[in-house]
Structure formats: structure tokens, C-alpha cells
Motif scaffolding. Structure first.
Motif, mmCIF file in Angstrom:
data_model
loop_
_atom_site.group_PDB
_atom_site.id
_atom_site.type_symbol
_atom_site.label_atom_id
_atom_site.label_comp_id
_atom_site.label_asym_id
_atom_site.label_seq_id
_atom_site.Cartn_x
_atom_site.Cartn_y
_atom_site.Cartn_z
ATOM 1 N N THR A 73 -9.622 -4.561 -9.219
ATOM 2 C CA THR A 73 -9.196 -3.964 -7.856
ATOM 3 C C THR A 73 -9.708 -4.326 -6.990
ATOM 4 O O THR A 73 -9.433 -5.275 -5.938
ATOM 5 N N ASP A 74 -10.980 -3.971 -6.587
ATOM 6 C CA ASP A 74 -12.058 -4.395 -5.399
ATOM 7 C C ASP A 74 -12.169 -5.868 -5.298
ATOM 8 O O ASP A 74 -12.084 -6.545 -4.389
ATOM 9 N N ARG A 80 -1.843 0.701 -4.844
ATOM 10 C CA ARG A 80 -0.999 -0.505 -4.350
ATOM 11 C C ARG A 80 0.131 -0.571 -5.580
ATOM 12 O O ARG A 80 0.025 -0.565 -6.749
ATOM 13 N N LYS A 132 -4.475 1.659 -8.788
ATOM 14 C CA LYS A 132 -5.447 2.570 -8.261
ATOM 15 C C LYS A 132 -6.666 1.671 -7.933
ATOM 16 O O LYS A 132 -7.449 1.121 -8.687
ATOM 17 N N ARG A 133 -7.226 1.918 -6.816
ATOM 18 C CA ARG A 133 -8.452 1.054 -6.681
ATOM 19 C C ARG A 133 -9.484 1.738 -7.251
ATOM 20 O O ARG A 133 -9.655 2.772 -7.076
ATOM 21 N N SER A 134 -10.504 0.917 -7.752
ATOM 22 C CA SER A 134 -11.722 1.532 -8.400
ATOM 23 C C SER A 134 -12.841 0.827 -7.688
ATOM 24 O O SER A 134 -12.957 -0.474 -7.594
ATOM 25 N N GLY A 138 -5.430 4.199 -1.304
ATOM 26 C CA GLY A 138 -6.118 3.629 -2.479
ATOM 27 C C GLY A 138 -5.040 3.331 -3.654
ATOM 28 O O GLY A 138 -5.779 2.926 -4.876
ATOM 29 N N GLU A 152 0.804 -1.187 0.028
ATOM 30 C CA GLU A 152 0.032 -0.087 -0.021
ATOM 31 C C GLU A 152 1.135 1.151 -0.009
ATOM 32 O O GLU A 152 1.447 1.675 0.846
ATOM 33 N N PHE A 205 -7.103 -5.853 -4.268
ATOM 34 C CA PHE A 205 -7.287 -5.197 -3.014
ATOM 35 C C PHE A 205 -8.088 -6.207 -2.236
ATOM 36 O O PHE A 205 -8.505 -5.928 -1.033
ATOM 37 N N LYS A 206 -8.335 -7.595 -2.667
ATOM 38 C CA LYS A 206 -9.243 -8.206 -2.033
ATOM 39 C C LYS A 206 -8.386 -9.604 -1.603
ATOM 40 O O LYS A 206 -8.205 -9.744 -0.387
#
Length: 350
Positions: free
Chosen positions: A176-177, A123, A168-170, A121, A117, A181-182
Motif C-alpha cells: 500500500t504505502d 482506494r 485499505k492503506r496500511s 485511506g 480514492e 498509494f505511491k
């Protein structure tokens, strides 16, 4: 996978390549070293638009804003989503700058060696590949998700057997989500293909360089800086990195140290939504303030379509010609659905 294969002839160069029925024409061309204009690779931007002269194409999932119905009726196609249904002949723009090496697209297997990170938002994803990937600094790869979809991410480091991506997280994003990021973790295996894109450093250009990055548009700029360092930079380079808040300034320490170690480089972070110890405001406004006349420079822009469009206006108002500006826009599914900023001037270089 379909075993059916067709011949694609590319005019005006007369090149003939083989393309599977389940493969896009652009992918087949790039894998054979035929370098056709392209950017988003998802039917959104219209950069790969070409004319079908003979044969039949499945036009695929092209945005109605990037490929209008009237254009379809006249035989136009977006090669990044079009697949052959017979032998076809297309007329495309084959244009390669002097001094630019063409790297055919290949598939690579890899293992995640870092997932960090770096800001709210964002990574940093580093992947050790089974073999080195060659690319021009500024290009990107397609990362394949567990569902078989692909997403483009710019390469942030130097060519080699380990690649670095800034993600970038969307919200509700499949890649991403729904994954990075999960569930994604160090040690997991992933696959990528590349390199793609016509946004990269032009080695034959010897003018002072302006790098304008919005958010994770910093990734290809980092690749460009590392390349200039390795090859020996002989011109002044200025990087603007625009973000909403101070917490969004990632790679800040690295860039400060890089600037301190290289007299040819200047780092100018820009925060648009809050006051802090540095300069506040959007990058286009700060560039206009710093460069009332930018003629004699070459500029590289990377970020959201809005960021790139506003930066283009600022530079052109400062008398920098479109031929001296190279750009990369980050398009997402919302852009495809709405058609925002998908129509581009043919004068703009990529």
C-alpha cells in the motif's frame, strides 16, 4: 525456479498431484482442483493445518502461534507455506459444500484501468485481465507487488475480465504505502492469481441473509449482492457496514441506490466514533439490538479479527449456530508477529 518436482498424495481421497520444490503444497493442490481448507495463505491463521504422514516438508514461514512447536514435532504443517523436500503423503480435510463450484487457481496478467480514492485511506483498484477469472462471490485474489511479494484482496465485483479490489492503506505497508498509494498508476501492468478462499456465498442455503462487514470487508459483500441481483434473490438480505467515521463510509451512494431498487435488500451503515444522521455504534452491538434472536438466518462476516470475533459473539448469543456463520478475517504482518486472534475454534465454518 526449481525444476525438481515431487508427488504429493492427499488422504483420505488418495489424490496424487505434482508439486515443485519451490511451490507450496496448498498452491499445487488448488491449481489441480483439490480444494483444501485455507484462508490467509501466509502461515498466519492455521486454517490449512494438515498432518504429514510420510516424507519431508520444509515448514516455511509459519507463525509460531498458528503452528506451535509441539505440533511441528507431531508432524503438523501449514500447507500454505510448506514446500516438499521429497514425495510426501498428507492427511487433510477435503470438504466442499453442495452446489459449490470449484475453480482451480490460475495466474492472470492485467492492466490497471481505475485507481480511485473512495474514502480516507481506501482506494478502489480495477484491473482489466487478459482473460476472465471465474470465482465464487466472496473469494479473493493474490496481487503480486513489484518486489515479488503477494497480498490478498477480496474480489468486489462479478466474475469477468475486469476485477475490482478495495485496498485499505496500511502504514509502511509494502503493497500500500510502498506501491498502490505511491507509484501505481492507471495503465500499469499487474499480475494476480486466484481465486482463493472458502468464504463465499453458499447457493444451497435459502435462509434470510445477514452480511456483516467491517471497513474493506465490504468488498466481498458487494460481490455477493451483485451475484444475488444477477441470479434473482428470493430471500431477505441485510447488510451492516461498520466504519469509524462518516468519511469512511465508501460505496454509500451505491448501496443506498441498490437498497432503493431491491425490496429484498436493507442497508444499515454503522459509524462507531462519531454521531451522525444515521445509527452510531459498532456493528456487533447494533446487530444484537436488531436481532435478539437470529436463529433461522445465515450470516457472512468479513473484517478485522476483532470485528469478526465480536460479531461472532453477538450472533451466537442471539442463538445463531456456528454452522450458520461463515467468516473471513483480515490478517496482517502485525497479527503474524503478535499471534493476535490466530487460534480459531474448529466449530467455526469458513
Amino acid at each position: 525456479m526449481s525444476d525438481e518436482t515431487f508427488t504429493v498424495t492427499i488422504e483420505p481421497i488418495g489424490a496424487e498431484i505434482k508439486c515443485r520444490a519451490d511451490q507450496t503444497v496448498l498452491d499445487a493442490c488448488l491449481r489441480e482442483g483439490v480444494w483444501l481448507p485455507h484462508a490467509c495463505t501466509h502461515g498466519t491463521c492455521g486454517t490449512c493445518k494438515a498432518q504429514l504422514l510420510e516424507g519431508d516438508l520444509d515448514l516455511g514461514d509459519a507463525s509460531p502461534y498458528a503452528l506451535m512447536e509441539s505440533e511441528r514435532d507431531e508432524g503438523a504443517a501449514l500447507l500454505c507455506v510448506a514446500k516438499p523436500r521429497s514425495d510426501v503423503t498428507i492427511e487433510g480435510e477435503v470438504d466442499v459444500d453442495d452446489g459449490v463450484e470449484i475453480h482451480p487457481v490460475r495466474d492472470y496478467a492485467g492492466r490497471v484501468v481505475e485507481l480511485a480514492e473512495v474514502s480516507a485511506g481506501v482506494r478502489r483498484l480495477r484491473v482489466a485481465l487478459s482473460e476472465p477469472i471465474p470465482f465464487n462471490p466472496g473469494q479473493y485474489v493474490l496481487l503480486r507487488t513489484p518486489d515479488g511479494e503477494t497480498r490478498p484482496y477480496s474480489l468486489a465485483g462479478l466474475p469477468g475480465d475486469t476485477i475490482e479490489l478495495h485496498v485499505k492503506r496500511s502504514a509502511d505497508g509494502l503493497a500500500t504505502d510502498g506501491w498502490i498509494f505511491k507509484d501505481l498508476a492507471v495503465g500499469d501492468t499487474v499480475s494476480v492469481s486466484g481465486p482463493y478462499g472458502q468464504f463465499f456465498l453458499r447457493p444451497a442455503r435459502d435462509e434470510p441473509v445477514l452480511l456483516l462487514a467491517g471497513g474493506t470487508g465490504l468488498a466481498p459483500m458487494k460481490a455477493i449482492l451483485q451475484h444475488l441481483e444477477r441470479t434473482g434473490c428470493f430471500r431477505q438480505v441485510v447488510l451492516y457496514h461498520g466504519v469509524p467515521t462518516v468519511d469512511d463510509l465508501y460505496e454509500h451512494d451505491w448501496l443506498q441506490q441498490f437498497a432503493a431498487s431491491h425490496e429484498w435488500f436493507s442497508y444499515r451503515p454503522a459509524v462507531s466514533r462519531e454521531q451522525y444522521g444515521g445509527r452510531s455504534g459498532r456493528v456487533p452491538a447494533l446487530v444484537a439490538e436488531d436481532y435478539p434472536r437470529a436463529a433461522g438466518h445465515v450470516a457472512y462476516l468479513c473484517g478485522s479479527p476483532e470485528f469478526v470475533a465480536d460479531s461472532m459473539k453477538a450472533l451466537m448469543k442471539a442463538r445463531l449456530f456456528p454452522r450458520d456463520i461463515y467468516r473471513e478475517d483480515f490478517f496482517d504482518s502485525a497479527d503474524r508477529a503478535s499471534g493476535r486472534n490466530v487460534v480459531r475454534s474448529p466449530l467455526i465454518r469458513r
